[in-house]
Design a protein around this motif. Structure first.
Motif, PDB file in Angstrom:
ATOM      1  N   PHE A  44     -11.635   7.280   3.636  1.00  0.00           N
ATOM      2  CA  PHE A  44     -10.327   6.830   3.167  1.00  0.00           C
ATOM      3  C   PHE A  44     -10.311   5.310   3.159  1.00  0.00           C
ATOM      4  CE2 PHE A  44     -10.004  10.675   5.698  1.00  0.00           C
ATOM      5  CZ  PHE A  44      -9.340  11.538   4.856  1.00  0.00           C
ATOM      6  N   TRP A  45      -9.894   4.737   2.038  1.00  0.00           N
ATOM      7  CA  TRP A  45      -9.816   3.282   1.921  1.00  0.00           C
ATOM      8  C   TRP A  45      -8.492   2.878   1.283  1.00  0.00           C
ATOM      9  CZ3 TRP A  45     -14.211   5.788  -0.070  1.00  0.00           C
ATOM     10  CH2 TRP A  45     -15.428   5.488   0.554  1.00  0.00           C
ATOM     11  N   TYR A  46      -8.057   1.676   1.628  1.00  0.00           N
ATOM     12  CA  TYR A  46      -7.059   0.984   0.836  1.00  0.00           C
ATOM     13  C   TYR A  46      -7.818  -0.025  -0.011  1.00  0.00           C
ATOM     14  CZ  TYR A  46      -2.952   2.929   3.110  1.00  0.00           C
ATOM     15  OH  TYR A  46      -1.982   3.776   3.549  1.00  0.00           O
ATOM     16  N   ALA A  47      -7.333  -0.268  -1.200  1.00  0.00           N
ATOM     17  CA  ALA A  47      -7.938  -1.241  -2.110  1.00  0.00           C
ATOM     18  C   ALA A  47      -7.073  -2.497  -2.114  1.00  0.00           C
ATOM     19  CB  ALA A  47      -8.026  -0.660  -3.513  1.00  0.00           C
ATOM     20  N   TYR A  48      -7.745  -3.646  -2.082  1.00  0.00           N
ATOM     21  CA  TYR A  48      -7.057  -4.931  -2.032  1.00  0.00           C
ATOM     22  C   TYR A  48      -7.545  -5.855  -3.127  1.00  0.00           C
ATOM     23  CZ  TYR A  48      -5.328  -3.664   2.577  1.00  0.00           C
ATOM     24  OH  TYR A  48      -4.694  -3.042   3.619  1.00  0.00           O
ATOM     25  N   ASP A  49      -6.601  -6.594  -3.688  1.00  0.00           N
ATOM     26  CA  ASP A  49      -6.887  -7.716  -4.574  1.00  0.00           C
ATOM     27  C   ASP A  49      -6.416  -8.942  -3.800  1.00  0.00           C
ATOM     28  OD1 ASP A  49      -7.229  -9.568  -6.563  1.00  0.00           O
ATOM     29  OD2 ASP A  49      -5.799  -8.670  -7.958  1.00  0.00           O
ATOM     30  N   GLY A  50      -7.365  -9.673  -3.230  1.00  0.00           N
ATOM     31  CA  GLY A  50      -6.992 -10.744  -2.304  1.00  0.00           C
ATOM     32  C   GLY A  50      -6.371 -10.125  -1.071  1.00  0.00           C
ATOM     33  N   HIS A  51      -5.153 -10.557  -0.745  1.00  0.00           N
ATOM     34  CA  HIS A  51      -4.457 -10.014   0.422  1.00  0.00           C
ATOM     35  C   HIS A  51      -3.496  -8.898   0.052  1.00  0.00           C
ATOM     36  CE1 HIS A  51      -6.119 -12.970   3.079  1.00  0.00           C
ATOM     37  NE2 HIS A  51      -5.750 -13.945   2.257  1.00  0.00           N
ATOM     38  N   ARG A  52      -3.338  -8.629  -1.229  1.00  0.00           N
ATOM     39  CA  ARG A  52      -2.369  -7.629  -1.675  1.00  0.00           C
ATOM     40  C   ARG A  52      -3.009  -6.252  -1.782  1.00  0.00           C
ATOM     41  NH1 ARG A  52       1.931  -7.614  -6.645  1.00  0.00           N
ATOM     42  NH2 ARG A  52       2.975  -5.721  -5.911  1.00  0.00           N
TER      43      ARG A  52
ATOM     44  N   VAL B 151      -3.390  -2.859  -3.355  1.00  0.00           N
ATOM     45  CA  VAL B 151      -3.106  -2.438  -4.728  1.00  0.00           C
ATOM     46  C   VAL B 151      -3.253  -0.937  -4.933  1.00  0.00           C
ATOM     47  CG1 VAL B 151      -3.694  -4.690  -5.692  1.00  0.00           C
ATOM     48  CG2 VAL B 151      -5.474  -2.927  -5.514  1.00  0.00           C
ATOM     49  N   GLY B 152      -3.833  -0.229  -3.972  1.00  0.00           N
ATOM     50  CA  GLY B 152      -3.998   1.209  -4.129  1.00  0.00           C
ATOM     51  C   GLY B 152      -4.827   1.790  -3.012  1.00  0.00           C
ATOM     52  N   PHE B 153      -5.288   3.030  -3.221  1.00  0.00           N
ATOM     53  CA  PHE B 153      -6.120   3.686  -2.216  1.00  0.00           C
ATOM     54  C   PHE B 153      -7.116   4.613  -2.884  1.00  0.00           C
ATOM     55  CE2 PHE B 153      -2.484   6.573  -2.643  1.00  0.00           C
ATOM     56  CZ  PHE B 153      -3.112   7.785  -2.828  1.00  0.00           C
ATOM     57  N   LEU B 154      -8.075   5.048  -2.073  1.00  0.00           N
ATOM     58  CA  LEU B 154      -9.139   5.932  -2.530  1.00  0.00           C
ATOM     59  C   LEU B 154      -9.520   6.872  -1.398  1.00  0.00           C
ATOM     60  CD1 LEU B 154     -11.435   6.611  -4.643  1.00  0.00           C
ATOM     61  CD2 LEU B 154     -12.786   4.844  -3.469  1.00  0.00           C
ATOM     62  N   TRP B 155      -9.691   8.169  -1.743  1.00  0.00           N
ATOM     63  CA  TRP B 155     -10.165   9.171  -0.784  1.00  0.00           C
ATOM     64  C   TRP B 155     -11.315   9.915  -1.432  1.00  0.00           C
ATOM     65  CZ3 TRP B 155      -7.034  14.313  -0.270  1.00  0.00           C
ATOM     66  CH2 TRP B 155      -7.741  15.238   0.499  1.00  0.00           C
ATOM     67  N   VAL B 156     -12.464   9.915  -0.783  1.00  0.00           N
ATOM     68  CA  VAL B 156     -13.619  10.662  -1.283  1.00  0.00           C
ATOM     69  C   VAL B 156     -14.231  11.498  -0.169  1.00  0.00           C
ATOM     70  CG1 VAL B 156     -14.203   8.897  -3.008  1.00  0.00           C
ATOM     71  CG2 VAL B 156     -15.403   8.927  -0.843  1.00  0.00           C
ATOM     72  N   LYS B 157     -14.911  12.542  -0.587  1.00  0.00           N
ATOM     73  CA  LYS B 157     -15.733  13.351   0.315  1.00  0.00           C
ATOM     74  C   LYS B 157     -17.175  13.215  -0.155  1.00  0.00           C
ATOM     75  CE  LYS B 157     -16.806  17.780   2.249  1.00  0.00           C
ATOM     76  NZ  LYS B 157     -16.785  19.214   2.079  1.00  0.00           N
ATOM     77  N   VAL B 158     -18.060  13.021   0.802  1.00  0.00           N
ATOM     78  CA  VAL B 158     -19.481  12.910   0.507  1.00  0.00           C
ATOM     79  C   VAL B 158     -20.163  14.219   0.872  1.00  0.00           C
ATOM     80  CG1 VAL B 158     -21.613  11.691   1.071  1.00  0.00           C
ATOM     81  CG2 VAL B 158     -19.452  10.434   0.905  1.00  0.00           C
ATOM     82  N   ASN B 159     -20.951  14.727  -0.057  1.00  0.00           N
ATOM     83  CA  ASN B 159     -21.710  15.956   0.150  1.00  0.00           C
ATOM     84  C   ASN B 159     -23.100  15.736  -0.432  1.00  0.00           C
ATOM     85  OD1 ASN B 159     -22.427  18.562   0.754  1.00  0.00           O
ATOM     86  ND2 ASN B 159     -21.378  19.452  -1.003  1.00  0.00           N
TER      87      ASN B 159
ATOM     88  N   VAL C 174     -14.127  12.431  -5.628  1.00  0.00           N
ATOM     89  CA  VAL C 174     -12.875  11.693  -5.472  1.00  0.00           C
ATOM     90  C   VAL C 174     -11.740  12.712  -5.391  1.00  0.00           C
ATOM     91  CG1 VAL C 174     -11.283  10.052  -6.534  1.00  0.00           C
ATOM     92  CG2 VAL C 174     -13.765   9.719  -6.758  1.00  0.00           C
ATOM     93  N   TYR C 175     -11.138  12.801  -4.224  1.00  0.00           N
ATOM     94  CA  TYR C 175      -9.991  13.690  -4.066  1.00  0.00           C
ATOM     95  C   TYR C 175      -8.696  13.013  -4.454  1.00  0.00           C
ATOM     96  CZ  TYR C 175     -12.357  17.641  -2.007  1.00  0.00           C
ATOM     97  OH  TYR C 175     -13.152  18.733  -1.820  1.00  0.00           O
ATOM     98  N   ASN C 176      -8.626  11.706  -4.272  1.00  0.00           N
ATOM     99  CA  ASN C 176      -7.385  11.031  -4.611  1.00  0.00           C
ATOM    100  C   ASN C 176      -7.654   9.545  -4.803  1.00  0.00           C
ATOM    101  OD1 ASN C 176      -4.688  10.420  -4.970  1.00  0.00           O
ATOM    102  ND2 ASN C 176      -3.992  11.557  -3.181  1.00  0.00           N
ATOM    103  N   VAL C 177      -7.113   9.032  -5.874  1.00  0.00           N
ATOM    104  CA  VAL C 177      -7.141   7.603  -6.140  1.00  0.00           C
ATOM    105  C   VAL C 177      -5.792   7.259  -6.749  1.00  0.00           C
ATOM    106  CG1 VAL C 177      -8.236   7.925  -8.402  1.00  0.00           C
ATOM    107  CG2 VAL C 177      -8.367   5.708  -7.277  1.00  0.00           C
ATOM    108  N   ALA C 178      -5.223   6.165  -6.323  1.00  0.00           N
ATOM    109  CA  ALA C 178      -3.919   5.783  -6.871  1.00  0.00           C
ATOM    110  C   ALA C 178      -3.747   4.274  -6.791  1.00  0.00           C
ATOM    111  CB  ALA C 178      -2.791   6.475  -6.122  1.00  0.00           C
ATOM    112  N   VAL C 179      -2.898   3.803  -7.679  1.00  0.00           N
ATOM    113  CA  VAL C 179      -2.519   2.391  -7.745  1.00  0.00           C
ATOM    114  C   VAL C 179      -1.045   2.315  -7.375  1.00  0.00           C
ATOM    115  CG1 VAL C 179      -2.227   0.418  -9.307  1.00  0.00           C
ATOM    116  CG2 VAL C 179      -4.248   1.905  -9.507  1.00  0.00           C
ATOM    117  N   GLU C 180      -0.683   1.268  -6.654  1.00  0.00           N
ATOM    118  CA  GLU C 180       0.726   1.064  -6.311  1.00  0.00           C
ATOM    119  C   GLU C 180       1.562   1.112  -7.595  1.00  0.00           C
ATOM    120  OE1 GLU C 180       1.929   0.930  -3.263  1.00  0.00           O
ATOM    121  OE2 GLU C 180      -0.037   0.889  -2.303  1.00  0.00           O
ATOM    122  N   PRO C 181       2.720   1.782  -7.561  1.00  0.00           N
ATOM    123  CA  PRO C 181       3.506   1.992  -8.781  1.00  0.00           C
ATOM    124  C   PRO C 181       3.812   0.731  -9.588  1.00  0.00           C
ATOM    125  CG  PRO C 181       4.381   3.331  -7.017  1.00  0.00           C
ATOM    126  CD  PRO C 181       3.316   2.448  -6.402  1.00  0.00           C
TER     127      PRO C 181
END
Length: 151
Positions: A62-70, A72-80, A86-93
């Motif tokens: 599970f990660w949050y994505a950042y542009d500088g200090h802001r 901007v979204g998140f990412l959830w992956v499973k490794v097999n 990628v189970y979920n990826v989203a950008v702040e609305p």
């Protein structure tokens, strides 16, 4: 071109993320034709099955994505094995349609390559035409298809 960095989510950040991610998934299920109540049940069941140990579920990242200090979204992956899913990826609305989804997916690809993974997969709801277009532009190809019929 926008470049983002992925920062691992902390255990404290996980619970609020999980609540919103599950609610968002329920809305996507409902947009696919299920009742809101059935969609909420399906989302709760799906998340419970996928993450039985919550944040500590093996092979999930599970990660949050950042542009500088802001953030901007998140990412959830499973490794097999050699594949990430990628189970979920989203950008702040308020930041959507500005290139952050592409940047997050490219960061995911970099992480996969850096970790010797050779394939990345995902599921996308067909009503999410913006995401479908993005994934096709990034070189994803359809590998299967779910279908349903209301009775």
């Amino acid at each position: 071109m926008i470049d983002v960095r992925l920062e691992p989510m902390t255990a404290d950040e996980y619970q609020p993320w999980r609540a919103e991610a599950e609610a968002h998934y329920a809305r996507s299920v409902a947009a696919s034709g299920r009742s809101a109540q059935a969609a909420a049940r399906a989302a709760a069941d799906t998340y419970a099955q996928l993450l039985p140990d919550e944040f500590a579920t093996p092979d999930h990242r599970f990660w949050y994505a950042y542009d500088g200090h802001r953030r901007v979204g998140f990412l959830w992956v499973k490794v097999n094995d050699d594949t990430a899913f990628v189970y979920n990826v989203a950008v702040e609305p308020d930041l959507r349609r500005q290139g952050y989804g592409r940047a997050i997916m490219l960061a995911a690809e970099r992480w996969c390559r850096d970790n010797a993974l050779t394939r990345i997969g995902l599921h996308v709801f067909t009503h999410n035409t913006g995401a479908l277009a993005l994934y096709e532009q990034l070189g994803f190809t359809e590998t299967g298809r779910n279908m349903a019929k209301d009775l």
